[in-house]
Design an enzyme around this catalytic site. Sequence first.
Site, mmCIF file in Angstrom:
data_model
loop_
_atom_site.group_PDB
_atom_site.id
_atom_site.type_symbol
_atom_site.label_atom_id
_atom_site.label_comp_id
_atom_site.label_asym_id
_atom_site.label_seq_id
_atom_site.Cartn_x
_atom_site.Cartn_y
_atom_site.Cartn_z
ATOM 1 N N ASP A 279 0.805 -1.226 0.000
ATOM 2 C CA ASP A 279 0.000 0.000 0.000
ATOM 3 C C ASP A 279 0.836 1.273 0.000
ATOM 4 O OD1 ASP A 279 0.906 -0.199 2.644
ATOM 5 O OD2 ASP A 279 -0.995 0.438 3.514
ATOM 6 N N LYS A 294 7.871 5.426 3.949
ATOM 7 C CA LYS A 294 6.453 5.675 4.193
ATOM 8 C C LYS A 294 6.226 7.126 4.635
ATOM 9 C CE LYS A 294 2.661 4.282 7.243
ATOM 10 N NZ LYS A 294 2.177 3.314 8.256
#
Length: 444
Positions: A279, A294
């Site tokens: 993701d 991230k």
Amino acid sequence: MYLINSSLRLLPVLLLSIIFFACEQKVGNTISPPNIIVFFTDDQGYADLGVYGAEDFETPHLDQLASEGIRFTNFYVPATVCTPSRAGLLTGQYPKRSNLHEAVLFPYSEGGLSPQAFTMAELLKGAGYSTACIGKWHLGHKDEYMPYNQGFDTFYGVPYSNDMDNYYYKNIDFQSPPLPFYENTKVIENGSDQRYLTKRYTEETVKRIKNRGEKPFFIYLAHNMPHTPLFASPAFEGKSKNGLYGDVIMELDWSAGEIINALKEEGIYENTIFVFTSDNGPAKGSAKPLRGKKAQTWEGGQRVPGIITWPGSIPRGVVTDEFVSTLDLFPTFAKLASTKIPEEIKIDGMDISAFLMNPKNENLPERPFYFYARNGELEAIRLGKWKLHTKKSIGWNEKSEGSFLVSLYDLENDVSEKTNVAELHPKIVNKLTIMAQEFDSSLQ
């Protein structure tokens, strides 16, 4: 003599019958709607897979999967964190269209993915598919936003990230409950033993495959791992040389292997599209050689491992640097499932099915890709080999690095985004700046 002559006269008919039957079988396999599995991990970095350069742990099943299909070196997600990335995947739209582009949803959040949104599950369900969401949802935990109200026939998993389990949010004085575990509309557990989440999701997926019925199926398997806190089952603890993180990735690899074995045992592997990706970039893992991680709009935050296989239709052993994103899966699945997206739905991805079938001879058109930060602001744009950063909210230290300057990088020659060449290419900077501003304004 009569018998011999009769046999000879019948031979052409028999040959034609055999050829016709063979062609009929081939056509049947081609037009039969493919099963679809999206294997979606959480916070797994670009280099957290053997074929992408993983160190001190092995991923033999996913490496084998890569050898049986297409491995992408320029595969992107439309956000740096969980909620907006998932919204993009399931709608084929930039998260800003869903108003889910800022940060993530929390156990105290009141909103979620609008029931009016048209999801991948609704698309495929309308095409005659059974649809299952297994694992982490994170698009709203209120009833109206949950998977069973978004096109999924079944849901087995948790409504948000595993770190939100019984967590105290000091800023608003809110104590979240023990992590609820759902089976369809019912909470069947609270505060589950997270060591077994990967195993449970895998077993549920295998069960769905073996009890699939007559319909083609779509399984959205969204693992919680390797999002922190990290957990591996006792069978995988201590397996890797990379500590618990490596153990977790090895168990995810095992999960993929179990699912692939089930598909083969059921005789449906050849007609199943299997997509593996993450993701967003890593919190704990590696994005080498990319810059960032991230929550950052550097490459490491949004360029992720991406593998697509469909053994009966996609060639084996292809590695491509063509630009693709999870936004493309929605229109691609629509094409391959022989269904259409309603005309009023604006899709930001593109159908890449022709490329998947013939990657050596098909080229994807050059198109812009927009990088929205965790704060919801547009920070960067990529077009071809060029990537322009116009601002930076995370991943830049003004105290040590000074004010952030508009930065242009040639990703073909500088994938690590080390050398700012903005001053050398003012026309490209101007062009990309205008494109970014116009696109962002169109989403207001």
